[in-house]
Design a protein around this motif. Structure first.
Motif, PDB file in Angstrom:
ATOM      1  N   ILE A  15      -0.066  -5.861  38.565  1.00  0.00           N
ATOM      2  CA  ILE A  15      -0.499  -5.010  37.442  1.00  0.00           C
ATOM      3  C   ILE A  15      -1.898  -4.456  37.719  1.00  0.00           C
ATOM      4  O   ILE A  15      -2.213  -3.324  37.385  1.00  0.00           O
ATOM      5  CB  ILE A  15      -0.461  -5.800  36.117  1.00  0.00           C
ATOM      6  N   GLY A  16      -2.717  -5.269  38.349  1.00  0.00           N
ATOM      7  CA  GLY A  16      -4.038  -4.790  38.783  1.00  0.00           C
ATOM      8  C   GLY A  16      -5.072  -4.811  37.674  1.00  0.00           C
ATOM      9  O   GLY A  16      -4.869  -5.409  36.624  1.00  0.00           O
ATOM     10  N   PRO A  17      -6.206  -4.126  37.907  1.00  0.00           N
ATOM     11  CA  PRO A  17      -7.323  -4.180  36.959  1.00  0.00           C
ATOM     12  C   PRO A  17      -6.922  -3.654  35.577  1.00  0.00           C
ATOM     13  O   PRO A  17      -6.338  -2.575  35.466  1.00  0.00           O
ATOM     14  CB  PRO A  17      -8.378  -3.255  37.576  1.00  0.00           C
ATOM     15  N   MET A  18      -7.212  -4.425  34.561  1.00  0.00           N
ATOM     16  CA  MET A  18      -6.897  -4.019  33.188  1.00  0.00           C
ATOM     17  C   MET A  18      -7.741  -4.874  32.256  1.00  0.00           C
ATOM     18  O   MET A  18      -7.890  -6.069  32.476  1.00  0.00           O
ATOM     19  CB  MET A  18      -5.417  -4.250  32.902  1.00  0.00           C
ATOM     20  N   THR A  19      -8.316  -4.237  31.224  1.00  0.00           N
ATOM     21  CA  THR A  19      -9.087  -5.028  30.270  1.00  0.00           C
ATOM     22  C   THR A  19      -8.379  -5.032  28.922  1.00  0.00           C
ATOM     23  O   THR A  19      -7.900  -3.993  28.460  1.00  0.00           O
ATOM     24  CB  THR A  19     -10.512  -4.460  30.091  1.00  0.00           C
ATOM     25  N   ILE A  20      -8.309  -6.211  28.324  1.00  0.00           N
ATOM     26  CA  ILE A  20      -7.787  -6.339  26.964  1.00  0.00           C
ATOM     27  C   ILE A  20      -8.903  -6.947  26.115  1.00  0.00           C
ATOM     28  O   ILE A  20      -9.417  -8.022  26.446  1.00  0.00           O
ATOM     29  CB  ILE A  20      -6.528  -7.220  26.915  1.00  0.00           C
ATOM     30  N   ASN A  21      -9.298  -6.231  25.078  1.00  0.00           N
ATOM     31  CA  ASN A  21     -10.409  -6.679  24.227  1.00  0.00           C
ATOM     32  C   ASN A  21      -9.916  -6.827  22.790  1.00  0.00           C
ATOM     33  O   ASN A  21      -9.324  -5.893  22.248  1.00  0.00           O
ATOM     34  CB  ASN A  21     -11.548  -5.653  24.244  1.00  0.00           C
ATOM     35  N   ILE A  22     -10.221  -7.971  22.177  1.00  0.00           N
ATOM     36  CA  ILE A  22      -9.685  -8.262  20.844  1.00  0.00           C
ATOM     37  C   ILE A  22     -10.818  -8.532  19.847  1.00  0.00           C
ATOM     38  O   ILE A  22     -11.682  -9.373  20.095  1.00  0.00           O
ATOM     39  CB  ILE A  22      -8.780  -9.511  20.881  1.00  0.00           C
ATOM     40  N   SER A  23     -10.800  -7.818  18.724  1.00  0.00           N
ATOM     41  CA  SER A  23     -11.752  -8.080  17.638  1.00  0.00           C
ATOM     42  C   SER A  23     -10.979  -8.478  16.387  1.00  0.00           C
ATOM     43  O   SER A  23      -9.928  -7.904  16.093  1.00  0.00           O
ATOM     44  CB  SER A  23     -12.562  -6.828  17.293  1.00  0.00           C
ATOM     45  N   GLY A  24     -11.550  -9.412  15.630  1.00  0.00           N
ATOM     46  CA  GLY A  24     -10.911  -9.871  14.406  1.00  0.00           C
ATOM     47  C   GLY A  24     -11.290  -9.057  13.175  1.00  0.00           C
ATOM     48  O   GLY A  24     -10.837  -9.355  12.066  1.00  0.00           O
ATOM     49  N   CYS A  25     -12.155  -8.060  13.360  1.00  0.00           N
ATOM     50  CA  CYS A  25     -12.442  -7.134  12.250  1.00  0.00           C
ATOM     51  C   CYS A  25     -13.125  -5.906  12.834  1.00  0.00           C
ATOM     52  O   CYS A  25     -13.440  -5.858  14.020  1.00  0.00           O
ATOM     53  CB  CYS A  25     -13.330  -7.780  11.181  1.00  0.00           C
ATOM     54  N   MET A  26     -13.371  -4.929  11.985  1.00  0.00           N
ATOM     55  CA  MET A  26     -13.898  -3.664  12.484  1.00  0.00           C
ATOM     56  C   MET A  26     -15.359  -3.738  12.955  1.00  0.00           C
ATOM     57  O   MET A  26     -15.867  -2.784  13.530  1.00  0.00           O
ATOM     58  CB  MET A  26     -13.723  -2.562  11.443  1.00  0.00           C
ATOM     59  N   ASN A  27     -16.010  -4.879  12.773  1.00  0.00           N
ATOM     60  CA  ASN A  27     -17.352  -5.004  13.340  1.00  0.00           C
ATOM     61  C   ASN A  27     -17.334  -5.029  14.868  1.00  0.00           C
ATOM     62  O   ASN A  27     -18.359  -4.862  15.509  1.00  0.00           O
ATOM     63  CB  ASN A  27     -18.059  -6.228  12.781  1.00  0.00           C
ATOM     64  N   ALA A  28     -16.176  -5.297  15.432  1.00  0.00           N
ATOM     65  CA  ALA A  28     -15.927  -5.034  16.857  1.00  0.00           C
ATOM     66  C   ALA A  28     -16.713  -5.893  17.834  1.00  0.00           C
ATOM     67  O   ALA A  28     -17.069  -5.437  18.913  1.00  0.00           O
ATOM     68  CB  ALA A  28     -16.138  -3.543  17.160  1.00  0.00           C
ATOM     69  N   CYS A  29     -16.977  -7.143  17.463  1.00  0.00           N
ATOM     70  CA  CYS A  29     -17.663  -8.037  18.411  1.00  0.00           C
ATOM     71  C   CYS A  29     -16.841  -8.240  19.683  1.00  0.00           C
ATOM     72  O   CYS A  29     -17.383  -8.578  20.727  1.00  0.00           O
ATOM     73  CB  CYS A  29     -17.960  -9.382  17.761  1.00  0.00           C
ATOM     74  N   GLY A  30     -15.521  -8.055  19.588  1.00  0.00           N
ATOM     75  CA  GLY A  30     -14.674  -8.175  20.781  1.00  0.00           C
ATOM     76  C   GLY A  30     -14.531  -6.862  21.541  1.00  0.00           C
ATOM     77  O   GLY A  30     -13.736  -6.767  22.464  1.00  0.00           O
ATOM     78  N   HIS A  31     -15.359  -5.848  21.156  1.00  0.00           N
ATOM     79  CA  HIS A  31     -15.402  -4.566  21.890  1.00  0.00           C
ATOM     80  C   HIS A  31     -14.028  -3.922  22.050  1.00  0.00           C
ATOM     81  O   HIS A  31     -13.722  -3.358  23.103  1.00  0.00           O
ATOM     82  CB  HIS A  31     -16.017  -4.763  23.295  1.00  0.00           C
ATOM     83  N   HIS A  32     -13.191  -4.006  21.006  1.00  0.00           N
ATOM     84  CA  HIS A  32     -11.816  -3.515  21.174  1.00  0.00           C
ATOM     85  C   HIS A  32     -11.749  -2.013  21.482  1.00  0.00           C
ATOM     86  O   HIS A  32     -10.855  -1.581  22.192  1.00  0.00           O
ATOM     87  CB  HIS A  32     -10.972  -3.837  19.931  1.00  0.00           C
ATOM     88  N   HIS A  33     -12.725  -1.240  20.989  1.00  0.00           N
ATOM     89  CA  HIS A  33     -12.685   0.216  21.249  1.00  0.00           C
ATOM     90  C   HIS A  33     -12.761   0.552  22.731  1.00  0.00           C
ATOM     91  O   HIS A  33     -12.300   1.603  23.140  1.00  0.00           O
ATOM     92  CB  HIS A  33     -13.868   0.932  20.582  1.00  0.00           C
TER      93      HIS A  33
END
Lengths: 555, 101
Positions: free
Chosen positions: A447-465
């Protein structure tokens, strides 16, 4: 690495004495919670769902084995035997007792670590490239400027009550590993034709509920003027930033409201005005740079052929070497990433025993130094290539050799609703489920390089954007749902993800990820990463794959 | 609707529930389940304890009582506060016989 001087020691000691008295007054009822809250936040103390949380700065992600051992001790003595590394190169303890915080701060100070400005409306921990000082592509060590910015901004009287928090990141490499374009100020080092270094200054980036990629406010500022220029940006923000609405208070809002050209005009006016400027004479830059002098390297040669042979003989080692080891500027050395993303693990969590063991390995193999990456992994920055195989074995015994750095199971996740009082949904079980679903190392490599980022709310500490796949937890009438975005990136060509469609139930997320991955594998052309394929084909095929399959499953 | 009063204890931040005799307990099963008539009075007691610096941020939460007699918060957030994180190795779960100071 940097060592405290007498001023640092005194400042920290005075601050702890102050806070000890503030805690005493709170416990004695002389301060109300409303009075106390801003004081505790200035010292990194939050009240979360289960207990107090203490956020500890690891300036620009550089950490000594001695400091890591102290974290292990604190985890055992004051917490529940583990800690959590965050996307801002901080360490969080989630089970802290308020009455013990002053003692913990004393313990931290004994190894030159603080929590000052790890929260509150001030300049936060200055972050940087986890490969600073060792990356092969680096122009100059960004930590010198990070440290100068740290000294400048800690308890700066003019900037102690900013409209909102303020995050600065610095990269010294053309490959951006510090996500500078999604910070309030991003500094990017360049070299001009004459071989001199200078900074490109970015401003107004950030995630949260209104994500923006930063604008370049100035193409070039000389190192001696960088503090003065940052000061002008901060001053304009301090004056014009909104204090009436917490959701409109970050610098990104005013930069985008008034426009970058107008903001630049105001900054340049302030910068050109008279008055005392925090200029950086060359000898001061050199004085700080001396702290970041390279360690006492041995003269060695690269041993690629031998490593290739070892990798061929032992594919598990080969996979780890390929994914978790990065090229080093010093011949014969390597940068080793330690994945904190074993299948089923909580991203960024590490036990006290794990910290101690890693501190020992850092002493033996990496001049006693480690780094924290904003992707919630640790790094051993100075490993001899001839030690790689032995080190790999030692890490594997500790469960710290998962060969997935930069791959899709190297998931970023905020603590989410399992810990955080702001969260709407749980990010950690989603991270766990993805980690458990995609365990085949050969498939992950394919599959190679891929980032999955998860935030539990819109404050986006998990950098989901800025995840290639972003996952945002939302609450819909008391039930958790997860919205997926595709195509985000925090590297040099930063981009915000596009929303895929309606939110999914937690149990449907792994299937949706599966469908996205399969679609990518079907459509990709030779040499493409997921992000490349996505940028070429757009969102439609992925939308069909996910909502087709989920609807079928529901039918 | 059955409710309980939840808060965090000031000194250590632990999640606590208002129990009989206006005491605070750390195990939800030791807490007092309130009917609507009792709820406001209990919350007023909790607010008094907040003013006396025993607890912070007290609030009423809705619960249902299972066959085992243990109340379970309806909202996920409060359920997690009562029973601990849903990930991890169990070291983060509350102890059944909490210290009921």
């Amino acid at each position: 690495m940097y060592r405290y001087d007498e001023f640092d020691h005194r400042l920290v000691a005075e601050r702890i004495r102050q806070f000890r008295r503030q805690v005493q007054r709170r416990l004695a009822g002389e301060l109300t919670e409303d009075q106390f809250k801003p004081l505790r936040l200035k010292n990194g103390v939050y009240l979360q769902l289960h207990a107090y949380m203490l956020r500890i700065n690891i300036p620009y992600g550089t950490l000594s084995s001695r400091q890591l051992r102290k974290f292990a001790e604190i985890a055992r003595k004051y917490d529940r035997g583990f800690g959590h590394f965050t996307t801002r190169q901080n360490l969080q303890f989630h089970w802290i007792k308020l009455e013990q915080v002053p003692d913990i701060l004393e313990e931290l100070a004994s190894v030159e670590v603080t929590t000052i400005q790890s929260s509150g409306n001030c300049v936060r921990n200055i972050t940087s490239d986890q490969y600073a000082g060792v990356a092969r592509d680096e122009l100059a060590d960004p930590r010198v400027y990070c440290e100068l910015l740290r000294q400048y901004s800690v308890l700066h009287p003019e900037f102690s009550y900013l409209p909102r928090k303020f995050k600065i990141a610095v990269t010294g490499s053309p490959i951006d590993r510090a996500a500078v374009a999604v910070h309030d100020i991003g500094l990017r080092l360049h070299k001009n034709a004459a071989g001199e270094i200078g900074f490109e200054v970015l401003v107004g980036g950030g995630l949260g509920r209104t994500p923006h990629v930063a604008h370049t406010i100035r193409d070039w500022i000389e190192p001696e003027n960088v503090l003065a220029y940052v000061e002008s940006i901060l001053r304009v923000y301090n004056i014009h930033g909104r204090r009436d609405n917490i959701h409109k208070a970050r610098i990104k809002i005013i930069v985008n409201q008034m426009g970058i050209d107008r903001y630049r005009e105001l900054v340049e006016q302030d910068y050109a005005a008279g008055g005392v400027k925090p200029l950086l004479p060359t000898d001061e830059i050199e004085r700080i740079a001396a702290y970041f002098a390279p360690p006492d390297y041995e003269r060695l040669e690269d041993i690629d052929d031998e490593l290739e042979r070892l990798a061929a003989a032992e594919p598990a080692f080969g996979r780890w070497w390929k994914n978790n080891v990065a090229p080093h500027k010093q011949p014969g050395y390597a940068i080793v990433n330690v994945s904190l993303k074993a299948p089923g693990a909580v991203p960024g969590d590490i036990t006290a025993d794990g910290m101690d063991a890693l501190a020992d390995l850092a002493d033996r193999y990496s001049f006693g130094e480690l780094r924290v990456s904003h992707r919630q992994n640790l790094v051993l920055p100075y490993v001899r290539q001839r030690d790689l195989h032995t080190l790999w074995r030692a890490l594997a015994d500790l469960g710290l050799a998962t060969p997935n750095v930069g791959l899709m199971t190297d998931v970023i996740a905020c603590p989410g609703l399992d810990y955080c009082s702001l969260a709407n949904a749980r990010s950690l079980p989603v991270a766990r489920d993805i980690g458990m679903r995609f365990v085949d190392a050969d498939e992950l490599a394919a599959i190679g390089p891929m980032t999955i980022n998860i935030s539990g709310c819109m404050n986006a500490c998990g950098h989901h954007h800025v995840g290639n796949i972003g996952i945002l937890g939302v609450d819909k009438r008391g039930k958790e749902f997860f919205q997926l975005t595709l195509g985000g990136s925090s590297d040099k060509n930063a981009s915000l993800g596009d929303r895929l469609g309606p939110g999914l139930a937690q149990e449907d997320v792994p299937d949706a990820i599966r469908a996205i991955v399969d679609t990518y594998l079907d459509l990709r052309e030779e040499g493409e990463r997921f992000l490349d394929t996505y940028r070429r084909v757009g969102i439609e095929p992925f939308k069909q794959a996910v909502y087709g399959s989920v609807e079928e499953a529901a039918a | 609707m059955q409710q309980m009063v939840i808060a965090n204890r000031l000194a250590d931040g632990a999640v606590v529930f208002l129990a009989a005799g206006d005491r605070w307990c750390t195990w939800i099963g030791d807490g007092r389940v309130l009917d609507e008539a009792e709820a406001e009075l209990a919350l007023a007691t909790a607010r008094r304890h907040e003013a006396e610096n025993l607890v912070v941020e007290p609030s009423l939460i809705e619960v249902t009582v299972g066959d085992d007699g243990v109340p379970r918060p309806v909202a996920i957030r409060e359920h997690i506060r009562a029973f601990g994180p849903t990930v991890g190795d169990g070291s983060t779960r509350p102890q059944v016989a909490g210290d009921n100071r």
